[in-house]
Design a protein around this motif. Structure first.
Motif, PDB file in Angstrom:
ATOM      1  N   ASN A  75      18.476 -37.573  39.096  1.00 17.35           N
ATOM      2  CA  ASN A  75      17.086 -37.160  39.217  1.00 17.35           C
ATOM      3  C   ASN A  75      16.921 -36.116  40.331  1.00 17.35           C
ATOM      4  O   ASN A  75      16.208 -35.141  40.168  1.00 17.35           O
ATOM      5  N   GLU A  76      17.631 -36.307  41.456  1.00 17.37           N
ATOM      6  CA  GLU A  76      17.542 -35.355  42.573  1.00 17.37           C
ATOM      7  C   GLU A  76      18.188 -34.024  42.187  1.00 17.37           C
ATOM      8  O   GLU A  76      17.701 -32.959  42.558  1.00 17.37           O
ATOM      9  N   HIS A  77      19.302 -34.071  41.460  1.00 17.53           N
ATOM     10  CA  HIS A  77      19.950 -32.848  40.989  1.00 17.53           C
ATOM     11  C   HIS A  77      19.020 -32.062  40.055  1.00 17.53           C
ATOM     12  O   HIS A  77      18.947 -30.833  40.121  1.00 17.53           O
ATOM     13  N   MET A  78      18.345 -32.783  39.186  1.00 22.91           N
ATOM     14  CA  MET A  78      17.421 -32.137  38.242  1.00 22.91           C
ATOM     15  C   MET A  78      16.262 -31.474  38.987  1.00 22.91           C
ATOM     16  O   MET A  78      15.834 -30.374  38.632  1.00 22.91           O
ATOM     17  N   LYS A  79      15.753 -32.127  40.032  1.00 27.54           N
ATOM     18  CA  LYS A  79      14.659 -31.551  40.820  1.00 27.54           C
ATOM     19  C   LYS A  79      15.117 -30.268  41.514  1.00 27.54           C
ATOM     20  O   LYS A  79      14.393 -29.279  41.548  1.00 27.54           O
ATOM     21  N   LYS A  80      16.328 -30.271  42.069  1.00 26.05           N
ATOM     22  CA  LYS A  80      16.858 -29.078  42.734  1.00 26.05           C
ATOM     23  C   LYS A  80      17.070 -27.948  41.722  1.00 26.05           C
ATOM     24  O   LYS A  80      16.747 -26.795  41.994  1.00 26.05           O
ATOM     25  N   LEU A  81      17.616 -28.284  40.573  1.00 22.52           N
ATOM     26  CA  LEU A  81      17.833 -27.291  39.528  1.00 22.52           C
ATOM     27  C   LEU A  81      16.503 -26.690  39.071  1.00 22.52           C
ATOM     28  O   LEU A  81      16.386 -25.473  38.906  1.00 22.52           O
ATOM     29  N   LEU A  82      15.499 -27.525  38.895  1.00 24.35           N
ATOM     30  CA  LEU A  82      14.183 -27.057  38.488  1.00 24.35           C
ATOM     31  C   LEU A  82      13.593 -26.138  39.557  1.00 24.35           C
ATOM     32  O   LEU A  82      13.046 -25.076  39.244  1.00 24.35           O
ATOM     33  N   ALA A  83      13.726 -26.502  40.819  1.00 27.54           N
ATOM     34  CA  ALA A  83      13.213 -25.671  41.910  1.00 27.54           C
ATOM     35  C   ALA A  83      13.901 -24.311  41.939  1.00 27.54           C
ATOM     36  O   ALA A  83      13.255 -23.274  42.106  1.00 27.54           O
ATOM     37  N   ILE A  84      15.214 -24.291  41.749  1.00 26.09           N
ATOM     38  CA  ILE A  84      15.964 -23.036  41.737  1.00 26.09           C
ATOM     39  C   ILE A  84      15.516 -22.165  40.563  1.00 26.09           C
ATOM     40  O   ILE A  84      15.325 -20.956  40.703  1.00 26.09           O
ATOM     41  N   MET A  85      15.324 -22.786  39.401  1.00 27.04           N
ATOM     42  CA  MET A  85      14.887 -22.028  38.231  1.00 27.04           C
ATOM     43  C   MET A  85      13.503 -21.430  38.442  1.00 27.04           C
ATOM     44  O   MET A  85      13.248 -20.283  38.056  1.00 27.04           O
ATOM     45  N   ILE A  86      12.604 -22.165  39.069  1.00 25.78           N
ATOM     46  CA  ILE A  86      11.249 -21.652  39.331  1.00 25.78           C
ATOM     47  C   ILE A  86      11.319 -20.477  40.301  1.00 25.78           C
ATOM     48  O   ILE A  86      10.680 -19.441  40.082  1.00 25.78           O
ATOM     49  N   ILE A  87      12.114 -20.592  41.342  1.00 25.94           N
ATOM     50  CA  ILE A  87      12.253 -19.507  42.320  1.00 25.94           C
ATOM     51  C   ILE A  87      12.833 -18.258  41.663  1.00 25.94           C
ATOM     52  O   ILE A  87      12.344 -17.150  41.868  1.00 25.94           O
ATOM     53  N   LEU A  88      13.869 -18.420  40.851  1.00 21.22           N
ATOM     54  CA  LEU A  88      14.466 -17.273  40.173  1.00 21.22           C
ATOM     55  C   LEU A  88      13.492 -16.619  39.194  1.00 21.22           C
ATOM     56  O   LEU A  88      13.433 -15.393  39.081  1.00 21.22           O
ATOM     57  N   THR A  89      12.725 -17.412  38.505  1.00 21.24           N
ATOM     58  CA  THR A  89      11.745 -16.882  37.563  1.00 21.24           C
ATOM     59  C   THR A  89      10.678 -16.082  38.290  1.00 21.24           C
ATOM     60  O   THR A  89      10.340 -14.965  37.884  1.00 21.24           O
ATOM     61  N   LEU A  90      10.135 -16.621  39.370  1.00 23.24           N
ATOM     62  CA  LEU A  90       9.123 -15.912  40.145  1.00 23.24           C
ATOM     63  C   LEU A  90       9.697 -14.643  40.752  1.00 23.24           C
ATOM     64  O   LEU A  90       9.046 -13.597  40.763  1.00 23.24           O
ATOM     65  N   ASN A  91      10.910 -14.720  41.247  1.00 20.48           N
ATOM     66  CA  ASN A  91      11.552 -13.565  41.855  1.00 20.48           C
ATOM     67  C   ASN A  91      11.741 -12.443  40.827  1.00 20.48           C
ATOM     68  O   ASN A  91      11.533 -11.284  41.124  1.00 20.48           O
TER      69      ASN A  91
END
Length: 129
Positions: A4-20
């Motif tokens: 669950n923690e890995h999925m949260k980190k992956l989701l956060a990274i994906m959101i940052i990359l998308t916004l960037n």
């Protein structure tokens, strides 16, 4: 770390990359600035491309007033030029054109129009090769 923690980190990274990525690519178009250096207002101002898919419309620009707008060209597909039309206080309609875009993409970042008493000066930033 749990799955669950890995999925949260992956989701956060994906959101940052998308916004960037949204900020890395500027929208296709051109910034247009009109400065009225004449002693009378100009009216019915329109700035567009040859394809006329989007148009900037300004009702009135007073003497010594400047207006800056961005013309989106995301729908443009072909080659063409830019066109500025406006009406002087004496009722005379004026058309100024110039610049060039290709395959729907602007080659310039901005264009400046300086409306004087009896002429309109047009300046493009021009591509650097």
């Amino acid at each position: 770390m749990s799955l669950n923690e890995h999925m949260k980190k992956l989701l956060a990274i994906m959101i940052i990359l998308t916004l960037n990525s949204c900020f890395m690519f500027k929208e296709n178009g051109i910034e247009m600035k009109i400065k009225n250096d004449s002693s009378e207002p100009i009216t019915n101002v329109e700035f567009t491309t040859t394809e006329k898919l989007e148009t900037i419309k300004i009702d009135r620009i007073e003497p010594n007033e400047s207006i800056t707008e961005f013309l989106s060209m995301r729908k443009n597909k072909s080659d063409g030029a830019y066109s500025l039309t406006f009406t002087r206080a004496n009722g005379k309609k004026e058309i100024s054109g110039g610049g060039y875009y290709t395959n729907g993409g602007s080659l310039d970042h901005w264009v400046d129009f300086i409306v004087e008493k009896d002429t309109t000066i047009v300046k493009f930033d021009g591509p650097i090769y």
